[in-house]
Write an enzyme that holds these catalytic residues in place. Structure first.
Site, PDB file in Angstrom:
ATOM      1  N   LYS A   1       0.826  -1.215   0.000  1.00 58.02           N
ATOM      2  CA  LYS A   1       0.000   0.000   0.000  1.00 58.02           C
ATOM      3  C   LYS A   1       0.863   1.270   0.000  1.00 58.02           C
ATOM      4  O   LYS A   1       2.085   1.192   0.237  1.00 58.02           O
ATOM      5  CB  LYS A   1      -0.927  -0.040   1.230  1.00 58.02           C
ATOM      6  CG  LYS A   1      -1.938  -1.204   1.189  1.00 58.02           C
ATOM      7  CD  LYS A   1      -2.885  -1.167   2.394  1.00 58.02           C
ATOM      8  CE  LYS A   1      -3.911  -2.279   2.325  1.00 58.02           C
ATOM      9  NZ  LYS A   1      -4.895  -2.208   3.436  1.00 58.02           N
TER      10      LYS A   1
ATOM     11  N   TYR B   1     -12.301  -1.763  -4.107  1.00 57.38           N
ATOM     12  CA  TYR B   1     -12.854  -1.996  -2.766  1.00 57.38           C
ATOM     13  C   TYR B   1     -14.394  -1.952  -2.753  1.00 57.38           C
ATOM     14  O   TYR B   1     -14.989  -1.685  -1.698  1.00 57.38           O
ATOM     15  CB  TYR B   1     -12.305  -0.965  -1.779  1.00 57.38           C
ATOM     16  CG  TYR B   1     -10.922  -1.297  -1.249  1.00 57.38           C
ATOM     17  CD1 TYR B   1     -10.699  -2.462  -0.489  1.00 57.38           C
ATOM     18  CD2 TYR B   1      -9.833  -0.456  -1.472  1.00 57.38           C
ATOM     19  CE1 TYR B   1      -9.437  -2.761   0.015  1.00 57.38           C
ATOM     20  CE2 TYR B   1      -8.565  -0.756  -0.963  1.00 57.38           C
ATOM     21  CZ  TYR B   1      -8.380  -1.912  -0.227  1.00 57.38           C
ATOM     22  OH  TYR B   1      -7.130  -2.205   0.278  1.00 57.38           O
TER      23      TYR B   1
ATOM     24  N   ARG C   1       2.392  -6.865   9.180  1.00 57.58           N
ATOM     25  CA  ARG C   1       1.645  -5.760   9.791  1.00 57.58           C
ATOM     26  C   ARG C   1       2.102  -5.483  11.209  1.00 57.58           C
ATOM     27  O   ARG C   1       2.228  -4.312  11.609  1.00 57.58           O
ATOM     28  CB  ARG C   1       0.143  -6.068   9.731  1.00 57.58           C
ATOM     29  CG  ARG C   1      -0.428  -5.875   8.315  1.00 57.58           C
ATOM     30  CD  ARG C   1      -1.800  -6.433   8.169  1.00 57.58           C
ATOM     31  NE  ARG C   1      -2.480  -5.976   6.954  1.00 57.58           N
ATOM     32  CZ  ARG C   1      -3.648  -6.442   6.537  1.00 57.58           C
ATOM     33  NH1 ARG C   1      -4.271  -7.392   7.220  1.00 57.58           N
ATOM     34  NH2 ARG C   1      -4.209  -5.983   5.435  1.00 57.58           N
TER      35      ARG C   1
ATOM     36  N   PHE D   1     -15.521   3.419   6.748  1.00 57.15           N
ATOM     37  CA  PHE D   1     -14.164   3.868   6.411  1.00 57.15           C
ATOM     38  C   PHE D   1     -13.887   3.855   4.905  1.00 57.15           C
ATOM     39  O   PHE D   1     -12.762   4.083   4.473  1.00 57.15           O
ATOM     40  CB  PHE D   1     -13.118   3.020   7.150  1.00 57.15           C
ATOM     41  CG  PHE D   1     -13.235   1.533   6.933  1.00 57.15           C
ATOM     42  CD1 PHE D   1     -12.715   0.930   5.802  1.00 57.15           C
ATOM     43  CD2 PHE D   1     -13.867   0.739   7.881  1.00 57.15           C
ATOM     44  CE1 PHE D   1     -12.823  -0.435   5.597  1.00 57.15           C
ATOM     45  CE2 PHE D   1     -13.975  -0.642   7.690  1.00 57.15           C
ATOM     46  CZ  PHE D   1     -13.452  -1.219   6.540  1.00 57.15           C
TER      47      PHE D   1
ATOM     48  N   ARG E   1      -1.983 -14.409   3.947  1.00 55.37           N
ATOM     49  CA  ARG E   1      -2.683 -13.689   5.022  1.00 55.37           C
ATOM     50  C   ARG E   1      -2.001 -13.930   6.372  1.00 55.37           C
ATOM     51  O   ARG E   1      -1.978 -13.051   7.238  1.00 55.37           O
ATOM     52  CB  ARG E   1      -4.172 -14.036   5.034  1.00 55.37           C
ATOM     53  CG  ARG E   1      -4.899 -13.369   3.847  1.00 55.37           C
ATOM     54  CD  ARG E   1      -6.382 -13.442   3.938  1.00 55.37           C
ATOM     55  NE  ARG E   1      -6.924 -12.650   5.029  1.00 55.37           N
ATOM     56  CZ  ARG E   1      -7.319 -11.371   4.933  1.00 55.37           C
ATOM     57  NH1 ARG E   1      -7.183 -10.706   3.795  1.00 55.37           N
ATOM     58  NH2 ARG E   1      -7.835 -10.752   5.965  1.00 55.37           N
TER      59      ARG E   1
ATOM     60  N   ASN F   1      -1.919  -0.157   6.943  1.00 56.66           N
ATOM     61  CA  ASN F   1      -1.375  -1.434   7.417  1.00 56.66           C
ATOM     62  C   ASN F   1      -0.501  -2.137   6.376  1.00 56.66           C
ATOM     63  O   ASN F   1      -0.380  -3.353   6.367  1.00 56.66           O
ATOM     64  CB  ASN F   1      -2.508  -2.338   7.937  1.00 56.66           C
ATOM     65  CG  ASN F   1      -3.571  -2.574   6.886  1.00 56.66           C
ATOM     66  OD1 ASN F   1      -3.432  -2.148   5.758  1.00 56.66           O
ATOM     67  ND2 ASN F   1      -4.620  -3.283   7.259  1.00 56.66           N
TER      68      ASN F   1
ATOM     69  N   HIS G   1      -1.996  -5.523   1.415  1.00 59.08           N
ATOM     70  CA  HIS G   1      -3.320  -6.124   1.164  1.00 59.08           C
ATOM     71  C   HIS G   1      -3.102  -7.546   0.657  1.00 59.08           C
ATOM     72  O   HIS G   1      -2.135  -7.809  -0.050  1.00 59.08           O
ATOM     73  CB  HIS G   1      -4.058  -5.324   0.077  1.00 59.08           C
ATOM     74  CG  HIS G   1      -5.253  -6.054  -0.469  1.00 59.08           C
ATOM     75  ND1 HIS G   1      -6.491  -5.982   0.121  1.00 59.08           N
ATOM     76  CD2 HIS G   1      -5.386  -6.924  -1.518  1.00 59.08           C
ATOM     77  CE1 HIS G   1      -7.344  -6.759  -0.555  1.00 59.08           C
ATOM     78  NE2 HIS G   1      -6.686  -7.341  -1.559  1.00 59.08           N
TER      79      HIS G   1
ATOM     80  N   GLU H   1      -9.612  -9.780  -8.018  1.00 59.21           N
ATOM     81  CA  GLU H   1      -8.540  -8.808  -7.782  1.00 59.21           C
ATOM     82  C   GLU H   1      -7.379  -8.975  -8.768  1.00 59.21           C
ATOM     83  O   GLU H   1      -6.820  -7.989  -9.243  1.00 59.21           O
ATOM     84  CB  GLU H   1      -8.057  -8.934  -6.337  1.00 59.21           C
ATOM     85  CG  GLU H   1      -9.131  -8.479  -5.346  1.00 59.21           C
ATOM     86  CD  GLU H   1      -8.746  -8.668  -3.891  1.00 59.21           C
ATOM     87  OE1 GLU H   1      -7.642  -9.180  -3.606  1.00 59.21           O
ATOM     88  OE2 GLU H   1      -9.562  -8.286  -3.025  1.00 59.21           O
TER      89      GLU H   1
ATOM     90  N   THR I   1      -5.723  -7.557  10.383  1.00 61.55           N
ATOM     91  CA  THR I   1      -5.997  -6.219   9.833  1.00 61.55           C
ATOM     92  C   THR I   1      -5.492  -5.130  10.788  1.00 61.55           C
ATOM     93  O   THR I   1      -4.818  -4.188  10.368  1.00 61.55           O
ATOM     94  CB  THR I   1      -7.527  -6.028   9.637  1.00 61.55           C
ATOM     95  OG1 THR I   1      -8.035  -7.154   8.925  1.00 61.55           O
ATOM     96  CG2 THR I   1      -7.827  -4.749   8.904  1.00 61.55           C
TER      97      THR I   1
HETATM   98  P1  GDP Z   1      -7.984  -6.974   5.363  1.00 63.26           P
HETATM   99  O1  GDP Z   1      -8.609  -8.056   4.502  1.00 63.26           O
HETATM  100  O2  GDP Z   1      -7.196  -7.524   6.515  1.00 63.26           O
HETATM  101  O3  GDP Z   1      -7.181  -5.974   4.549  1.00 63.26           O
HETATM  102  O4  GDP Z   1      -9.194  -6.160   6.054  1.00 63.26           O
HETATM  103  P2  GDP Z   1     -10.626  -5.660   5.522  1.00 63.26           P
HETATM  104  O5  GDP Z   1     -10.986  -6.337   4.222  1.00 63.26           O
HETATM  105  O6  GDP Z   1     -11.592  -5.819   6.657  1.00 63.26           O
HETATM  106  O7  GDP Z   1     -10.443  -4.111   5.297  1.00 63.26           O
HETATM  107  C1  GDP Z   1      -9.808  -3.605   4.140  1.00 63.26           C
HETATM  108  C2  GDP Z   1      -8.872  -2.494   4.548  1.00 63.26           C
HETATM  109  O8  GDP Z   1      -9.653  -1.418   5.089  1.00 63.26           O
HETATM  110  C3  GDP Z   1      -7.885  -2.836   5.675  1.00 63.26           C
HETATM  111  O9  GDP Z   1      -6.726  -3.509   5.231  1.00 63.26           O
HETATM  112  C4  GDP Z   1      -7.573  -1.458   6.228  1.00 63.26           C
HETATM  113  O10 GDP Z   1      -6.637  -0.759   5.385  1.00 63.26           O
HETATM  114  C5  GDP Z   1      -8.924  -0.758   6.121  1.00 63.26           C
HETATM  115  N1  GDP Z   1      -9.705  -0.880   7.367  1.00 63.26           N
HETATM  116  C6  GDP Z   1     -10.238  -2.004   7.938  1.00 63.26           C
HETATM  117  N2  GDP Z   1     -10.897  -1.725   9.063  1.00 63.26           N
HETATM  118  C7  GDP Z   1     -10.808  -0.386   9.230  1.00 63.26           C
HETATM  119  C8  GDP Z   1     -11.298   0.527  10.213  1.00 63.26           C
HETATM  120  O11 GDP Z   1     -11.964   0.141  11.190  1.00 63.26           O
HETATM  121  N3  GDP Z   1     -10.990   1.853  10.028  1.00 63.26           N
HETATM  122  C9  GDP Z   1     -10.266   2.307   8.957  1.00 63.26           C
HETATM  123  N4  GDP Z   1     -10.010   3.632   8.854  1.00 63.26           N
HETATM  124  N5  GDP Z   1      -9.798   1.471   8.022  1.00 63.26           N
HETATM  125  C10 GDP Z   1     -10.047   0.155   8.149  1.00 63.26           C
END
Ligand code: GDP
Length: 138
Positions: A9, A49, A102, A57, A85, A112, A115, A126, A91
Site C-alpha cells: 500500500k 474496494y 503488519r 471507512f 494472510r 497497514n 493487502h 482482484e 488487519t
Molecule cells: P484486510 O482483509 O485484513 O485488509 O481487512 P478488511 O478487508 O476488513 O479491510 C480492508 C482495509 O480497510 C484494511 O486492510 C484497512 O486498510 C482498512 N480498514 C479495515 N478496518 C478499518 C477501520 O476500522 N478503520 C479504517 N479507517 N480502516 C479500516
C-alpha cells in the site's frame, strides 16, 4: 497450487518497505508471478474496494489507497491465500502475531502496509482487476 493478489500500500511504498515485504515473500514458499507499480485513481480504488462501499471507512480507505503509488503482485503457492494472510497478520496490527508484516511495520488500522485477497473468489476478481493473462508469468 493457488494464486492470490498482494498489494504494498502507499504507506509501505512511501516508507521504503517494498524491499522488506518482498524479502519476506521470497523467504516464504510463495512465488511472485507478476509485479508492477501503479498509482490508482479514486474511481479505480473505489472499484477495487467495492465490497466495502457501505463501510464507514470506505472514503478514507480509498483516499489513502490513492495517496501514492502501490506495488501490485500475483503470488502463487500451496494455500497461497491463507499463507499470505498469515504472513501479513491481522488487519489491526495491534492484534497481529509477532513476526508478521503488519505487526512489524504497520502504524494504523488503515495504514497497514499490505493487502491480500481473502478468498478464491476475491483473488480471481482482484488479479483480473490489475493484470491481464500476458502479464502473469507461468
Ligand atoms: P484486510 O482483509 O485484513 O485488509 O481487512 P478488511 O478487508 O476488513 O479491510 C480492508 C482495509 O480497510 C484494511 O486492510 C484497512 O486498510 C482498512 N480498514 C479495515 N478496518 C478499518 C477501520 O476500522 N478503520 C479504517 N479507517 N480502516 C479500516
Amino acid at each position: 497450487m493457488e494464486r492470490t493478489l498482494s498489494i504494498i500500500k502507499p504507506d509501505g511504498v512511501n516508507r521504503g518497505l517494498i524491499g522488506g515485504v518482498i524479502k519476506r515473500l521470497e523467504s516464504s514458499s510463495l512465488k511472485i508471478l507478476a509485479m508492477k507499480m501503479i498509482w490508482m485513481t479514486k474511481p479505480q480504488a473505489e472499484g477495487f474496494y467495492a465490497v466495502h462501499k457501505e463501510r464507514p471507512f470506505f472514503d478514507s480507505l480509498t483516499d489513502f489507497m490513492t495517496s501514492g503509488p502501490v506495488v501490485v503482485m500475483v503470488l502463487e503457492g500451496e494455500n497461497a491465500i491463507e499463507k499470505y494472510r498469515k504472513l501479513m497478520g491481522a488487519t489491526d496490527y495491534k492484534e497481529a502475531e509477532e513476526g508478521t508484516i503488519r505487526r512489524d511495520f504497520a502504524t494504523d488500522i488503515e495504514k497497514n502496509v499490505v493487502h491480500g485477497s481473502d478468498s478464491p473468489e476475491s483473488a480471481a476478481f482482484e488479479m483480473g482487476y490489475f493484470f491481464n493473462s500476458f502479464e502473469i508469468v507461468g
